[in-house]
Motif scaffolding. Structure first.
Motif, PDB file in Angstrom:
ATOM      1  N   UNK A  27      48.553 -50.768 -30.283  1.00 30.98           N
ATOM      2  CA  UNK A  27      48.705 -50.990 -29.297  1.00 30.98           C
ATOM      3  C   UNK A  27      48.678 -49.567 -27.857  1.00 30.98           C
ATOM      4  N   UNK A  28      48.423 -49.849 -26.849  1.00 33.99           N
ATOM      5  CA  UNK A  28      47.362 -49.271 -26.035  1.00 33.99           C
ATOM      6  C   UNK A  28      48.666 -49.217 -24.597  1.00 33.99           C
ATOM      7  N   UNK A  29      48.271 -48.265 -24.036  1.00 32.61           N
ATOM      8  CA  UNK A  29      48.884 -48.247 -23.057  1.00 32.61           C
ATOM      9  C   UNK A  29      48.774 -49.812 -21.930  1.00 32.61           C
ATOM     10  N   UNK A  30      47.563 -50.347 -21.826  1.00 35.13           N
ATOM     11  CA  UNK A  30      47.285 -51.694 -21.041  1.00 35.13           C
ATOM     12  C   UNK A  30      47.207 -53.116 -22.157  1.00 35.13           C
ATOM     13  N   UNK A  31      47.161 -52.820 -23.836  1.00 32.90           N
ATOM     14  CA  UNK A  31      47.201 -53.568 -24.856  1.00 32.90           C
ATOM     15  C   UNK A  31      47.533 -53.628 -25.597  1.00 32.90           C
ATOM     16  N   UNK A  32      48.418 -55.182 -25.892  1.00 31.46           N
ATOM     17  CA  UNK A  32      49.239 -54.653 -27.622  1.00 31.46           C
ATOM     18  C   UNK A  32      48.774 -55.780 -28.299  1.00 31.46           C
ATOM     19  N   UNK A  33      48.282 -55.500 -29.299  1.00 26.68           N
ATOM     20  CA  UNK A  33      48.125 -56.891 -30.226  1.00 26.68           C
ATOM     21  C   UNK A  33      49.044 -56.912 -32.188  1.00 26.68           C
ATOM     22  N   UNK A  34      49.038 -57.736 -32.007  1.00 28.57           N
ATOM     23  CA  UNK A  34      50.049 -58.796 -33.406  1.00 28.57           C
ATOM     24  C   UNK A  34      49.397 -59.435 -34.374  1.00 28.57           C
ATOM     25  N   UNK A  35      48.383 -58.678 -35.698  1.00 29.29           N
ATOM     26  CA  UNK A  35      47.136 -60.046 -36.516  1.00 29.29           C
ATOM     27  C   UNK A  35      48.424 -60.385 -37.993  1.00 29.29           C
ATOM     28  N   UNK A  36      48.912 -60.778 -38.712  1.00 21.84           N
ATOM     29  CA  UNK A  36      49.306 -60.834 -39.040  1.00 21.84           C
ATOM     30  C   UNK A  36      49.065 -62.505 -39.915  1.00 21.84           C
ATOM     31  N   UNK A  37      48.024 -62.588 -40.794  1.00 26.58           N
ATOM     32  CA  UNK A  37      47.154 -63.368 -40.962  1.00 26.58           C
ATOM     33  C   UNK A  37      48.179 -64.744 -41.430  1.00 26.58           C
ATOM     34  N   UNK A  38      48.148 -65.891 -40.760  1.00 28.12           N
ATOM     35  CA  UNK A  38      47.360 -66.798 -40.252  1.00 28.12           C
ATOM     36  C   UNK A  38      47.502 -66.844 -38.527  1.00 28.12           C
ATOM     37  N   UNK A  39      48.280 -65.411 -38.167  1.00 31.87           N
ATOM     38  CA  UNK A  39      49.705 -65.527 -36.845  1.00 31.87           C
ATOM     39  C   UNK A  39      48.296 -64.763 -36.347  1.00 31.87           C
TER      40      UNK A  39
END
Length: 421
Positions: free
Chosen positions: A35-47
């Protein structure tokens, strides 16, 4: 290909966004959140879930709560306002890639800043610990100095009291002497009176003894001439004076006689202490069984930078005779070159133990032992203990510029003005 999570839900207020990301059928605890101030990412294979936020958020105060089959985010907005959408609309792949790269760079910069801040905090803690330790040592020194001063004042008072007592005793003796002189003068006066009485009696008998008196006067005159004769002068001559030979370069002092005698006794013991019952000596020549020959051999090997061979030569010499301090001192120099710092400290300490009592004859060796032990301690980052050895070396040789410069460098390291290499 990862499965994009699209069935997420979100709500908002003017200051926060509440986002729920479902991850069914996987262990949510293994999810990787970025997570940053303009971007959010969640990686939990396979999602895989990522969102390019509509407006900047405060990523440091935002939170993520991992529950059963879902992750719930609480994102705090930097500016209080209602968002039209959760993500930016109408962005192409290039913009998305640029946002991702900027987010990664921002995260790396943040991590680097946190690491530097942690390192700076650690250095400050070390400086504070050193300053506290130096303050404690300074307080201890002040206590010791105060105790010494109190003892000095006490001893001075006792000395003054003793001097006053001696003065009174001298005055009492003087008074007794004066009284005795007065008594003697009185006795002399009485004797004079008796002599006067005797003279008055002799005058009455003067007319009867004129002839006898003339003869006696001639005898008296001859005796006076004999008494007035001057003896002959003494004959000339010369007296031969021989001084006792000394081993030490300094003059003999009674206060140093016991220490010099102890040092000579130790040197004599060192020359006598030969251990020849060593299996390695069977194949050696007679001259190679001499510790002094082995010491010279080790010195030559040290000069050619063959430090391991020099250590072996010193080891055999010490097994032959373990009372020679220069063997330990030279072996400590080899260990310093080989970075065997603990062994260098042990050999320097053993050399100092053998170099007692401290005399002018062993001053140079004591200075070298302190310097080598101080160098090993400083290389182990024990700067306070190393500085004590450098100061001890300067007490032995105050005019040594090299030791003065090294001691000043160690003080700068302790005070934090110079980083160690």
């Amino acid at each position: 290909m990862p499965l994009q999570v699209s069935d997420y839900s979100w709500q908002q207020t003017e200051t926060a966004v509440f986002l729920s990301v479902p991850l069914r059928g996987v262990c949510v605890r293994d999810a990787d959140v970025f997570c940053t101030d303009s971007y959010l990412k969640v990686n939990c294979p396979p999602f895989l879930f990522e969102v390019f936020l509509y407006a900047p958020i405060d990523d440091e105060s935002s939170k993520a709560k991992i529950g059963n089959d879902a992750i719930v985010f609480t994102l705090y907005k930097k500016e209080a306002a209602m968002w039209e959408n959760l993500s930016i609309s109408g962005v192409d792949k290039e913009i998305m890639q640029r946002i991702r790269e900027e987010s990664v760079l921002q995260a790396q910069e943040t991590a680097r800043g946190a690491t530097e801040a942690k390192a700076a905090a650690k250095r400050e803690d070390q400086k504070y610990a050193l300053s506290v330790m130096m303050k404690i040592e300074e307080e201890e020194r002040k206590k010791i100095e105060a105790m010494k001063e109190n003892e000095r004042i006490k001893a001075t008072k006792e000395l003054e009291a003793w001097k006053e007592h001696q003065k009174k005793a001298e005055e009492q003796k003087k008074i007794q002497k004066e009284e005795k002189l007065c008594q003697q003068e009185k006795q002399i006066e009485e004797e004079r009176k008796k002599l006067k009485n005797k003279k008055s009696l002799t005058r009455n008998l003067a007319s009867r003894s004129l002839a006898t008196k003339g003869r006696s006067s001639e005898n008296i005159f001859s005796e006076k001439v004999k008494e007035d004769s001057v003896p002959a002068p003494r004959s000339g001559g010369s007296i031969q004076i021989s001084f006792t030979p000394r081993v030490f370069p300094t003059a003999l002092r009674e206060s140093k006689a016991a220490e010099e005698e102890e040092w000579l006794h130790k040197q004599a013991e060192a020359r006598r202490a030969m251990n020849t019952d060593i299996p390695e000596l069977c194949d050696l020549k007679e001259e190679e069984k001499n510790p002094e020959w082995l010491k010279d051999k080790g010195n030559k090997l040290f000069a050619t930078e063959n430090y391991l061979a020099a250590v072996n030569a010193y080891n055999l010499a010490i097994r032959l005779n373990n009372k020679i301090p220069s063997l330990y001192l030279n072996r400590a120099a080899c260990h310093l070159k080989l970075k065997n710092l603990h062994k260098a400290i042990e050999d320097s300490s053993k050399a100092l133990e053998l170099l007692t009592p401290p005399l002018a004859d062993n001053a140079n060796a004591r200075m070298k032992a302190h310097v080598r032990r101080g160098t090993a301690l400083c290389q182990l980052e024990l700067y306070v203990e190393g500085l004590l050895d450098y100061e001890a070396a300067l007490k032995v040789d105050p005019s040594n510029k090299i030791v003065q410069n090294d001691a000043e460098k160690v003080r700068n390291v302790i005070q934090g003005t110079e980083l160690t290499s």
